[in-house]
Design an enzyme around this catalytic site. Sequence first.
Site, PDB file in Angstrom:
ATOM      1  N   CYS A  61       0.834  -1.154  -0.045  1.00 29.38           N
ATOM      2  CA  CYS A  61      -0.035  -0.024   0.032  1.00 29.38           C
ATOM      3  C   CYS A  61       0.745   1.323   0.086  1.00 29.38           C
ATOM      4  O   CYS A  61       0.502   2.252  -0.817  1.00 29.38           O
ATOM      5  CB  CYS A  61      -0.990   0.063   1.177  1.00 29.38           C
ATOM      6  SG  CYS A  61      -2.086   1.369   1.246  1.00 29.38           S
ATOM      7  N   CYS A  62       1.900   1.104   0.914  1.00 29.95           N
ATOM      8  CA  CYS A  62       2.873   2.568   0.759  1.00 29.95           C
ATOM      9  C   CYS A  62       3.574   2.438  -0.390  1.00 29.95           C
ATOM     10  O   CYS A  62       3.748   3.637  -0.807  1.00 29.95           O
ATOM     11  CB  CYS A  62       3.835   2.215   2.029  1.00 29.95           C
ATOM     12  SG  CYS A  62       3.328   2.625   3.737  1.00 29.95           S
ATOM     13  N   CYS A  77      -1.246   8.875   7.159  1.00 26.15           N
ATOM     14  CA  CYS A  77      -2.571   8.523   6.690  1.00 26.15           C
ATOM     15  C   CYS A  77      -3.264   8.175   7.692  1.00 26.15           C
ATOM     16  O   CYS A  77      -2.997   7.682   8.799  1.00 26.15           O
ATOM     17  CB  CYS A  77      -2.366   7.124   5.859  1.00 26.15           C
ATOM     18  SG  CYS A  77      -1.489   7.450   4.249  1.00 26.15           S
ATOM     19  N   CYS A 106      -3.519   5.065   9.537  1.00 28.37           N
ATOM     20  CA  CYS A 106      -2.271   4.332  10.232  1.00 28.37           C
ATOM     21  C   CYS A 106      -1.572   5.088  10.876  1.00 28.37           C
ATOM     22  O   CYS A 106      -0.327   5.218  11.350  1.00 28.37           O
ATOM     23  CB  CYS A 106      -1.396   4.067   8.998  1.00 28.37           C
ATOM     24  SG  CYS A 106      -2.002   2.865   7.684  1.00 28.37           S
ATOM     25  N   CYS A 161       8.375   2.710   4.989  1.00 33.29           N
ATOM     26  CA  CYS A 161       7.349   2.682   3.684  1.00 33.29           C
ATOM     27  C   CYS A 161       8.274   3.247   2.637  1.00 33.29           C
ATOM     28  O   CYS A 161       7.616   3.069   1.326  1.00 33.29           O
ATOM     29  CB  CYS A 161       6.340   3.631   3.912  1.00 33.29           C
ATOM     30  SG  CYS A 161       6.709   5.388   3.859  1.00 33.29           S
TER      31      CYS A 161
END
Length: 252
Positions: free
Chosen positions: A125-126, A209, A212, A237
């Site tokens: 995702c990162c 985010c 997170c 990330c």
Amino acid sequence: MATEVVGTLDSTIVEQGLEEAKGGPERLLRWADARFTGRIALASSFGAEDVVLIDLWCQVARLPRVFTLDTGRLPGETYDLMERIRARYDLEVDVFFPQAREAEGLVREHGPDLFYQGVELRRLCCHVRKVEPLTRALAGLSAWICGLRREQAPTRSRLQAVEVDDAHGGLLKLNPLADWTTEDVWAYIRSHQVPYNALHDQGYPSIGCAPCTRAVQPGQDIRSGRWWWENPETKECGLHVKEQHEHEPRTK
Ligand code: SF4
């Protein structure tokens, strides 16, 4: 425009920058603007350090380019701050989104909250929402400016105000606040009445985010609210790769 990498510049450029940095962030930024006009940009996630740098950058730069990575999962407070920054400084912020096809595939295959399912999916995702957009944001630049500080984490204890960013093709990476303390940052914000993220007043020292990031208790590690369900050694990330390679994994 071709990227002018440090390897093709005067080899003393880092030493020049470090010398300028001794005069403080403003002097370093002024030097960098003159040296790289139009080929340097400030990377902002609108954290406390970033708004300090925006305030300084807009004072000294003839062309104060600022970019941000909109992951699509940012808290509403960050968008509110972006609006206030745009208005306060009459600033155009270059916003880089994830590639639509990649983000759509990510959610279709793994769901919107894949990051809670494991480190690999969190890193995926990162990568889609941050790392790949950063690569596009840096294209064509010779230097970029970040709000990293040595005090933020043991992994950043050797951070220099001027570095060569090998992970991004040898760009010059400026960390003008490298030796600032948290108190220095907030003293500047308050004395210059710089707009800041409302979440800082709700226990969020470090803001990323929304899904997170969470608030921390007073005295807790300032980054303990980021990816709190993971072991500390997996918290990266990929935005600041050099420090991860030289030290334990970590990122902004
Ligand atoms: Fe995805 Fe969370 Fe990384 Fe943001 S911080 S890109 S939501 S895993």
